[in-house]
Design a protein around this motif. Structure first.
Motif, PDB file in Angstrom:
ATOM      1  N   SER B  96       0.876  -1.171  -0.020  1.00  0.00           N
ATOM      2  CA  SER B  96       0.037   0.021  -0.074  1.00  0.00           C
ATOM      3  C   SER B  96       0.958   1.133   0.016  1.00  0.00           C
ATOM      4  CB  SER B  96      -0.819   0.073   1.273  1.00  0.00           C
ATOM      5  OG  SER B  96      -0.093   0.323   2.393  1.00  0.00           O
ATOM      6  N   SER B  97       0.135   2.252   0.205  1.00  0.00           N
ATOM      7  CA  SER B  97       0.886   3.722   0.196  1.00  0.00           C
ATOM      8  C   SER B  97       1.681   3.934   1.391  1.00  0.00           C
ATOM      9  CB  SER B  97      -0.189   4.914   0.058  1.00  0.00           C
ATOM     10  OG  SER B  97      -1.059   4.856   1.077  1.00  0.00           O
ATOM     11  N   ILE B  98       1.606   3.051   2.201  1.00  0.00           N
ATOM     12  CA  ILE B  98       2.665   3.141   3.614  1.00  0.00           C
ATOM     13  C   ILE B  98       3.960   3.159   2.955  1.00  0.00           C
ATOM     14  CG2 ILE B  98       3.151   2.311   5.814  1.00  0.00           C
ATOM     15  CD1 ILE B  98       0.073   3.057   5.302  1.00  0.00           C
ATOM     16  N   LYS B  99       4.279   2.309   2.175  1.00  0.00           N
ATOM     17  CA  LYS B  99       5.484   1.977   1.421  1.00  0.00           C
ATOM     18  C   LYS B  99       5.858   3.263   0.748  1.00  0.00           C
ATOM     19  CE  LYS B  99       6.634  -2.087   3.088  1.00  0.00           C
ATOM     20  NZ  LYS B  99       7.712  -2.678   3.485  1.00  0.00           N
ATOM     21  N   LYS B 100       4.886   3.981   0.206  1.00  0.00           N
ATOM     22  CA  LYS B 100       5.339   5.171  -0.479  1.00  0.00           C
ATOM     23  C   LYS B 100       5.748   6.348   0.335  1.00  0.00           C
ATOM     24  CE  LYS B 100       2.484   3.179  -4.064  1.00  0.00           C
ATOM     25  NZ  LYS B 100       0.979   3.057  -4.144  1.00  0.00           N
ATOM     26  N   GLY B 101       5.645   6.156   1.437  1.00  0.00           N
ATOM     27  CA  GLY B 101       6.065   7.198   2.537  1.00  0.00           C
ATOM     28  C   GLY B 101       4.886   7.826   3.351  1.00  0.00           C
ATOM     29  N   GLU B 102       3.722   7.442   3.019  1.00  0.00           N
ATOM     30  CA  GLU B 102       2.614   8.050   3.898  1.00  0.00           C
ATOM     31  C   GLU B 102       2.839   8.018   5.439  1.00  0.00           C
ATOM     32  OE1 GLU B 102      -1.822   7.654   2.771  1.00  0.00           O
ATOM     33  OE2 GLU B 102      -1.657   6.452   4.136  1.00  0.00           O
ATOM     34  N   SER B 103       2.602   8.870   6.007  1.00  0.00           N
ATOM     35  CA  SER B 103       2.616   8.769   7.599  1.00  0.00           C
ATOM     36  C   SER B 103       1.789   7.965   8.238  1.00  0.00           C
ATOM     37  CB  SER B 103       3.088  10.132   8.125  1.00  0.00           C
ATOM     38  OG  SER B 103       1.477  10.673   8.392  1.00  0.00           O
ATOM     39  N   LEU B 104       1.981   7.656   9.468  1.00  0.00           N
ATOM     40  CA  LEU B 104       1.106   6.825  10.321  1.00  0.00           C
ATOM     41  C   LEU B 104      -0.274   7.505  10.537  1.00  0.00           C
ATOM     42  CD1 LEU B 104       0.272   4.175  11.925  1.00  0.00           C
ATOM     43  CD2 LEU B 104       1.722   5.341  13.998  1.00  0.00           C
ATOM     44  N   LEU B 105       0.214   8.785  10.807  1.00  0.00           N
ATOM     45  CA  LEU B 105      -1.312   9.603  10.957  1.00  0.00           C
ATOM     46  C   LEU B 105      -2.309   9.510   9.584  1.00  0.00           C
ATOM     47  CD1 LEU B 105      -0.449  12.233  13.696  1.00  0.00           C
ATOM     48  CD2 LEU B 105      -1.475   9.846  13.800  1.00  0.00           C
ATOM     49  N   ASP B 106      -1.394   9.729   8.540  1.00  0.00           N
ATOM     50  CA  ASP B 106      -2.360   9.993   7.374  1.00  0.00           C
ATOM     51  C   ASP B 106      -2.927   8.587   6.946  1.00  0.00           C
ATOM     52  OD1 ASP B 106      -1.732  12.623   6.740  1.00  0.00           O
ATOM     53  OD2 ASP B 106       0.042  11.862   5.705  1.00  0.00           O
ATOM     54  N   THR B 107      -2.528   7.361   7.562  1.00  0.00           N
ATOM     55  CA  THR B 107      -2.925   6.167   7.194  1.00  0.00           C
ATOM     56  C   THR B 107      -4.158   5.868   8.131  1.00  0.00           C
ATOM     57  OG1 THR B 107      -0.756   5.163   6.691  1.00  0.00           O
ATOM     58  CG2 THR B 107      -2.441   3.552   7.261  1.00  0.00           C
ATOM     59  N   ALA B 108      -3.975   6.606   9.579  1.00  0.00           N
ATOM     60  CA  ALA B 108      -4.850   6.455  10.416  1.00  0.00           C
ATOM     61  C   ALA B 108      -6.139   7.163  10.107  1.00  0.00           C
ATOM     62  CB  ALA B 108      -4.401   7.147  11.895  1.00  0.00           C
ATOM     63  N   LEU B 109      -6.069   8.359   9.464  1.00  0.00           N
ATOM     64  CA  LEU B 109      -7.209   9.145   9.204  1.00  0.00           C
ATOM     65  C   LEU B 109      -8.093   8.831   7.875  1.00  0.00           C
ATOM     66  CD1 LEU B 109      -5.622  12.738   9.717  1.00  0.00           C
ATOM     67  CD2 LEU B 109      -7.200  11.645  11.304  1.00  0.00           C
ATOM     68  N   THR B 110      -7.085   8.006   6.982  1.00  0.00           N
ATOM     69  CA  THR B 110      -7.955   7.279   5.954  1.00  0.00           C
ATOM     70  C   THR B 110      -8.581   6.260   6.376  1.00  0.00           C
ATOM     71  OG1 THR B 110      -5.870   7.871   4.556  1.00  0.00           O
ATOM     72  CG2 THR B 110      -7.510   6.226   3.620  1.00  0.00           C
ATOM     73  N   LEU B 111      -8.089   5.220   7.335  1.00  0.00           N
ATOM     74  CA  LEU B 111      -8.739   4.312   7.661  1.00  0.00           C
ATOM     75  C   LEU B 111      -9.944   4.616   8.599  1.00  0.00           C
ATOM     76  CD1 LEU B 111      -5.848   1.775   8.673  1.00  0.00           C
ATOM     77  CD2 LEU B 111      -7.131   1.756   6.426  1.00  0.00           C
ATOM     78  N   ASN B 112      -9.805   5.554   9.454  1.00  0.00           N
ATOM     79  CA  ASN B 112     -10.982   6.149  10.302  1.00  0.00           C
ATOM     80  C   ASN B 112     -12.165   6.652   9.462  1.00  0.00           C
ATOM     81  OD1 ASN B 112     -11.605   6.620  13.091  1.00  0.00           O
ATOM     82  ND2 ASN B 112     -11.524   8.919  12.626  1.00  0.00           N
ATOM     83  N   ALA B 113     -11.642   7.044   8.243  1.00  0.00           N
ATOM     84  CA  ALA B 113     -12.965   7.539   7.416  1.00  0.00           C
ATOM     85  C   ALA B 113     -13.714   6.321   6.833  1.00  0.00           C
ATOM     86  CB  ALA B 113     -12.351   8.437   6.088  1.00  0.00           C
ATOM     87  N   MET B 114     -13.181   5.404   7.082  1.00  0.00           N
ATOM     88  CA  MET B 114     -14.075   4.099   6.688  1.00  0.00           C
ATOM     89  C   MET B 114     -14.752   3.391   7.944  1.00  0.00           C
ATOM     90  SD  MET B 114     -11.520   2.294   3.866  1.00  0.00           S
ATOM     91  CE  MET B 114     -10.198   3.183   3.389  1.00  0.00           C
ATOM     92  N   HIS B 115     -14.573   4.106   9.116  1.00  0.00           N
ATOM     93  CA  HIS B 115     -15.163   3.714  10.026  1.00  0.00           C
ATOM     94  C   HIS B 115     -15.303   2.298  10.861  1.00  0.00           C
ATOM     95  CE1 HIS B 115     -17.366   7.653   9.723  1.00  0.00           C
ATOM     96  NE2 HIS B 115     -17.639   7.324   8.485  1.00  0.00           N
ATOM     97  N   PRO B 116     -13.927   1.768  11.009  1.00  0.00           N
ATOM     98  CA  PRO B 116     -13.932   0.645  11.680  1.00  0.00           C
ATOM     99  C   PRO B 116     -14.264   0.862  13.112  1.00  0.00           C
ATOM    100  CG  PRO B 116     -11.732   2.015  11.407  1.00  0.00           C
ATOM    101  CD  PRO B 116     -12.555   2.586  10.685  1.00  0.00           C
ATOM    102  N   ASP B 117     -14.817  -0.306  13.788  1.00  0.00           N
ATOM    103  CA  ASP B 117     -15.004  -0.229  14.972  1.00  0.00           C
ATOM    104  C   ASP B 117     -13.846  -0.657  16.116  1.00  0.00           C
ATOM    105  OD1 ASP B 117     -18.010   0.241  14.756  1.00  0.00           O
ATOM    106  OD2 ASP B 117     -17.723  -1.486  13.475  1.00  0.00           O
ATOM    107  N   ILE B 118     -13.198  -1.494  15.534  1.00  0.00           N
ATOM    108  CA  ILE B 118     -11.876  -1.844  16.136  1.00  0.00           C
ATOM    109  C   ILE B 118     -10.739  -2.031  15.260  1.00  0.00           C
ATOM    110  CG2 ILE B 118     -10.756  -3.774  17.569  1.00  0.00           C
ATOM    111  CD1 ILE B 118     -13.344  -4.656  18.511  1.00  0.00           C
TER     112      ILE B 118
END
Lengths: 430, 326
Positions: B96-118
């Motif tokens: 994924s884009s993590i390997k392309k240098g996306e920061s942990l927080l950007d990844t977190a915000l992206t995943l958060n937008a998909m509303h995981p519960d856990i």
């Protein structure tokens, strides 16, 4: 002829240990007279200091200008604004810019540019020259040419000069030039991959530790070299009890040794890291409470000569990372004076001691004609309200980067006005 | 301390929420009642038939995000989430884009937008799980953060011991291996201390933090001394690069001094049991014979219990979320 009379001020001068209520007359940018009941010359501007403290502008001996090469962390304009409103009239920049200040012409033009920006408060800017080319520790920089271009000392900035032979040669060569060698005393091998002070907290947090011995071995080695070479050795941002003890002994021995520390090392300890908050990622790391107390003791007994901001701004992105990936550093200019004053308010130091640490002493260490309020000297002055309470809000800093380990801390003492060569560069509320 | 579930039935999910906080980031800071409630619940799940499916977390979505390679932990969480009725999304990091240098927080915000519960995360940096928890709405489960903690591993170790020996209080447990770099060691030291075990560590001085006594454990460099009277010998994985002159001189020297063999095990109690969080280095931490000794080794039991423990952890975080939604 321009004249300015600052009346009814508590005149504090660390260089002469004087402290009295009176007036300061400034003519043509220089201090013309200090005394009581002075008469304003015709046409002079008169300022009522309201009994507040008037003292020499602060000399901040450790600043990362971030220019050229890191405009996302700090800009010259913001740096000058931040300095003026913090009572700082002279700064000394580290050479870890991009390109590195290992080139005499670059160093000269850098200082001139930073001091003479349009629409920006004036600021006296000095710089250290790189001790080694590119700060790589492999080849000595052109120390002689750098000195002629104005370098006030030599350092590899945030890197230790780790190679013993290189350090010996740099100390030796710099002694001929009469300039100090400023060391970031941290053994790079012992500190490799280190994230915080090594101790119980690093163990519990699972963060890689930097032992206090990383500072101790470099200082001890450098002192051994200094005994061979002579010259002037200065340890920057000292932070461990062992380091302070070594400097104390070296001074007693008669070696030409000085050192400075920065407010975090006097006011905070490694417990602050407990929530992995990257604001507390500093280099060198916050040390233990015992180390902090030793730093306070060193400041009180004169072992530590100076207090510098260690301004090392980092942008938000570089701090919004897991602790070990975040950049070390903080925006220090705007909390320097208030942090220093907290040592006075807390009963650790006298007011004259605090002011000496941030003005007269660093000027003496680096041979700058600054940091004193005496007749004939340039009128670089700051007027300080010792009691004014405020709270640190990094978002409101003039500095481009507002990341600070003192976020939210209550402070006591604020600058009312700052003058350089008698010209107002800052006035509170304007 | 939240309400405790009636424990007679693992299929009843009335108000089981012993994790007082919203996340499971580490063992440090949990109290004994909370830990024991989790273990009780997991114990009940472990008794379910292998093909049992529960619906306790129906409607919830669990994301697993592993920034470090993992097989057993990831599969275990995946299976646990499905068995308890949640949907699972395994977010691939290596492609994924993590390997392309996306920061942990950007990844977190992206995943958060998909509303995981856990969100179940493993990350190479200590504190990463806490950082994530500060930025997402989901409950975060730390599946290992650098050298800091790996709480579900410690819980499954504890439950494995309890199911085999009936208790943990008063047992002599020896943890042997790379303590300095081990999140499993940290979580186990906290958990087994909470549960009243007598803990000993065995490691060469280069693999144990000098301040370890602050954790209230005894530390031995001599394996024979550390093993004497042990009820449980828990081995830790030693990474290859640490044996090649960096922290210990060589693999064969490590095995000679700290590898568990039948001779060394004979110094422990006669029925002493062996544990290992995996993956094992046979012939380094443990001789191959012992690793395969079904009488003495709990290693496969650990893996099996892991699913039940993760079901209990996911349920304790997820059930309150369902309560709110209803």
């Amino acid at each position: 002829m321009s004249a300015l009379l600052i009346q009814n001020a508590r005149l504090l001068d660390a260089s002469s240990h004087s402290d009295f209520v009176g007036d300061c007359l400034i003519k043509d940018g220089k201090i013309a007279e200090l005394g009581t009941n002075l008469t304003a010359p015709k046409g002079a501007e008169v300022v009522d200091a309201g009994g507040h403290v008037l003292t020499a502008g602060l000399v901040d001996m450790r600043v990362q200008s971030c220019h050229p090469g890191a405009a996302h962390r700090e800009t010259p304009h913001r740096l000058a604004l931040a300095s003026a409103q913090s009572g700082i009239t002279s700064i000394v920049c580290l050479p870890n810019t991009n390109p590195v200040l290992d080139d005499p012409e670059l160093l000269k033009s850098q200082c001139a540019m930073l001091a003479g920006l349009p629409d920006t408060p004036h600021l006296r800017v000095y710089a250290y020259g790189a001790a080694t080319m590119g700060l790589q520790g492999l080849a000595m920089a052109e120390l002689g040419l750098l000195a002629e271009s104005g370098a006030v000392g030599f350092t590899d900035a945030t890197r230790a000069i780790a190679d013993s032979l290189m350090m010996r040669r740099v100390l030796s060569y710099a002694s001929m030039l009469g300039r100090p060698v400023i060391q970031h005393a941290e053994d790079p091998i012992l500190a490799e991959h280190g994230e915080m002070h090594e101790g119980e907290h690093s163990m519990r947090l699972g963060l890689r530790g930097i032992p206090d011995a990383a500072e101790e071995v470099i200082i001890a080695r450098d002192l051994a070299l200094l005994r061979i070479t002579g010259g002037h050795y200065h340890v920057a941002h000292i932070g461990t009890a062992k380091g302070v003890a070594l400097i104390r002994c070296a001074k007693a021995e008669g070696l030409r040794v000085t050192c400075d520390t920065a407010p975090p090392y006097a006011l905070l300890n490694d417990v602050a890291v407990r929530d992995y908050d990257a604001r507390f990622r500093l280099s060198p790391p916050l040390r233990s409470e015992d180390d902090r107390l030793a730093v306070l003791e060193g400041l009180a007994d004169g072992t530590i000569d100076a207090l510098a901001s260690d301004h090392s701004p980092q942008d938000r992105d570089a701090k919004s990372l897991p602790f070990g990936l975040a950049e070390a550093g903080y925006s220090g200019i705007e909390t320097l004076l208030a942090c220093g004053l907290s040592l006075f308010h807390g009963g650790h130091l006298s007011l004259l001691q605090v002011l000496a640490l941030m003005s007269h002493n660093p000027a003496q260490i680096l041979g700058l004609n600054a940091g004193a309020m005496q007749v004939g000297m340039a009128a670089d002055l700051t007027l300080i309200d010792l009691e004014h309470g405020w709270q640190v809000r990094g978002a409101q800093f003039a500095s481009l980067s507002g990341t600070t380990p003192f976020e939210g801390a209550p402070m006591q003492g604020q600058v009312i006005g700052t003058w350089i060569s008698g010209k107002h560069v800052y006035e509170r509320g304007t | 301390m939240a309400r405790r579930a009636p424990l007679d039935s693992a299929t009843d999910c009335n108000g089981f929420a012993p994790l007082a906080g919203k996340h499971l980031l580490g063992i440090e800071g949990l109290d004994r009642p909370c830990v024991e409630a989790l273990l009780e619940r997991a114990d009940a799940f472990a008794d379910l038939p292998p093909r049992a499916r529960l619906d306790h977390l129906n409607g919830l979505t669990v994301f697993t995000v592993f920034f470090e390679n993992s097989t057993r932990t990831r599969v275990s969480f995946d299976l646990a989430a499905r068995k308890i009725g949640a949907s699972v999304v395994n977010v691939p990091i290596s492609t994924s884009s993590i390997k392309k240098g996306e920061s942990l927080l950007d990844t977190a915000l992206t995943l958060n937008a998909m509303h995981p519960d856990i969100l179940v995360m493993r990350h190479p940096n200590a504190g990463a799980a806490l950082l994530l928890a500060n930025y997402v709405d989901a409950a975060v489960v730390n599946a290992g953060d650098g050298r800091h903690e790996h709480p579900t591993q410690a819980l499954l170790d504890a439950l494995t011991i309890r199911r085999r020996l009936g208790r943990i209080e008063g047992l002599n447990i020896t943890i042997c291996g790379d303590i300095t770099n081990s999140r499993v060691a940290r979580s186990n030291i906290h958990l087994l201390s909470i549960l009243g075990a007598n803990l000993r560590l065995v490691a060469p001085p280069t693999l144990v933090p000098p301040q370890i006594s602050a954790m209230g454990v005894e530390c031995y460099h001599d394996m024979a001394a550390g093993l004497a009277g042990a009820d449980i010998v828990m081995l830790l994985r030693l990474q290859q690069e640490r044996m090649q002159g960096a922290e210990t001189p060589s693999q064969r020297e490590y095995f000679h001094l700290y590898g568990l063999t039948a001779e060394k095990l004979a110094l422990a109690k006669a029925e002493a049991l062996i544990m290992h969080p995996g993956p094992m280095n046979r012939g380094v931490e443990i001789s191959s014979e012992l690793a395969d000794d079904v009488e003495r080794s709990l290693i496969t039991a650990q893996v099996e219990i892991g699913v039940a423990v993760r079901m209990a952890c996911l349920e304790s975080l997820g059930a309150p979320l369902l309560g709110r939604a209803q």
